[in-house]
Enzyme design. Structure first.
Site, mmCIF file in Angstrom:
data_model
loop_
_atom_site.group_PDB
_atom_site.id
_atom_site.type_symbol
_atom_site.label_atom_id
_atom_site.label_comp_id
_atom_site.label_asym_id
_atom_site.label_seq_id
_atom_site.Cartn_x
_atom_site.Cartn_y
_atom_site.Cartn_z
ATOM 1 N N SER A 140 0.849 -1.193 0.000
ATOM 2 C CA SER A 140 0.000 0.000 0.000
ATOM 3 C C SER A 140 0.880 1.237 0.000
ATOM 4 O O SER A 140 2.016 1.204 0.491
ATOM 5 C CB SER A 140 -0.888 0.014 1.256
ATOM 6 N N TYR A 153 -1.237 -1.311 10.793
ATOM 7 C CA TYR A 153 -1.468 -1.805 9.433
ATOM 8 C C TYR A 153 -0.424 -1.222 8.483
ATOM 9 O O TYR A 153 0.227 -1.951 7.731
ATOM 10 C CB TYR A 153 -2.876 -1.422 8.976
#
Length: 276
Positions: A140, A153
Site C-alpha cells: 500500500s 497496518y
C-alpha cells in the site's frame, strides 16, 4: 507451455482485477477466497471467458497451515506455478492509545504472516521445479505515507516492503524475482466517482485507480518485460504519495477536537477497565 499464476484474495476488487488481467495476458489462474463464493465464481467465469483455466479455493490464510496447503493443491491442479500474487489481507484502523492485544494478533495474522507464509510455500515449489518465477506482494502507499490511526497496518505494509528486499536476495540465485505492488486509492466500480473533493484535491492524475490498473502493473512485474527488476516496489497511486496527501482523510480531519476527544475517551475507558 501456459504460465500459471496463483492470486490470494481473488474474488473481488484488486485481487479479482489481477486475476482477470493475467488471464487476458495468457495465464491459467488459481485464486483463494475467504467469504463470498459468488465473487470467486464471477472471477472464474471472467477468466474462462479469456480461454484460460481457473481454480478457486476457499482458504482462511490467517490459519498458519493453510497457505502451504492451498498453494500445494493449486500447484498440483495447475501443474506448475510461475507467479504468486500475495494480495489477501484484512484492515483494522486504530490509535496506539486504544489498540488491544486482539487487534495486534488479528493484523499480524491477516496482514503480514499470511503473506510471508505464502511466499515461502510458493518459493519452495519454484526452487524444486527450477522455475524462474515471479513473486509479488500487494502492499500500500500507506507503507511509506503515514496516516493517523494506521500505525500497525501501515507498519506491517512497510515491513513487507523491507522483507521483499531480503527475499529478493535470498531467491536471486534461483532466478526468482520478488517485488511489491503498492496501490493507492483503488475503488470498486460502485464507488468510482471521479468528482469527489478527495479525487480532485488529493490525486495528481485526478482520478481514482481501478482493479485493472493494478492488474496491468502485476502483468508487468510477472512478465519478461521486468526480467531485470527485483526487490523493488511499484506504486500504482496516480501520484497520491508524491505531495504527501492522506488517503481517505481531509487534510485537517485528524487534527479536530472531536477526533482527539474520541480517542482520549476510549483510552480512559480502557484504563478504567483495568482498575480492580
Amino acid at each position: 507451455m501456459t504460465p500459471c499464476a496463483f492470486i490470494t484474495g481473488g474474488s473481488r476488487n484488486i485481487g479479482q482485477g489481477i486475476a482477470i488481467t493475467l488471464a487476458k495476458h495468457g495465464y491459467d489462474i488459481a485464486i483463494t477466497y475467504a467469504e463470498g463464493k459468488e465473487g470467486a465464481e464471477s472471477t472464474k467465469k471472467q477468466v474462462e471467458a479469456h480461454g484460460r483455466r481457473c481454480f478457486i479455493y476457499e482458504a482462511h490464510l490467517q490459519n498458519p497451515h493453510e497457505p502451504e496447503q492451498v498453494i500445494t493443491q493449486a500447484h498440483k491442479d495447475m501443474g506448475r506455478l510461475d507467479v504468486l500474487v500475495a494480495n489477501a489481507g484484512r484492515e483494522r484502523r486504530g490509535s496506539v492509545l486504544t489498540f488491544t492485544a486482539e487487534d495486534y494478533d488479528f493484523l499480524y495474522a491477516n496482514t503480514i504472516r499470511n503473506y510471508l507464509l505464502c511466499v515461502g510455500a510458493a518459493a519452495r515449489l519454484m526452487v524444486r521445479d527450477k522455475t524462474q518465477g515471479s513473486i509479488i506482494m500487494v502492499t500500500s502507499v500507506r507503507a511509506n505515507l503515514a496516516h493517523p490511526d494506521d500505525f500497525l497496518y501501515g507498519g506491517f505494509k512497510a515491513a513487507m516492503e523491507r522483507a521483499c528486499k531480503s527475499m529478493a536476495l535470498d531467491l536471486s540465485e534461483f532466478g526468482i524475482r520478488v517485488n511489491c505492488l503498492a496501490p493507492g486509492a483503488i475503488w470498486p466500480p460502485d464507488r468510482n466517482r471521479q468528482d469527489t473533493p478527495f479525487v480532485k484535491e488529493s490525486i495528481p492524475l485526478s482520478r481514482v485507480g481501478t482493479a485493472a490498473d493494478c492488474g496491468e502493473a502485476v502483468a508487468y512485474l510477472a512478465g519478461p518485460q521486468s526480467s531485470y527488476v527485483t526487490g523493488t516496489t511499484l506504486l500504482v497511486d496516480g501520484g497520491l504519495a508524491l505531495p504527501g496527501m492522506l488517503e481517505r482523510y481531509e487534510a485537517t480531519e485528524w487534527k479536530t477536537q472531536k477526533w482527539s476527544e474520541t480517542r482520549y475517551n476510549k483510552a480512559m475507558e480502557m484504563l478504567e477497565g483495568d482498575r480492580p
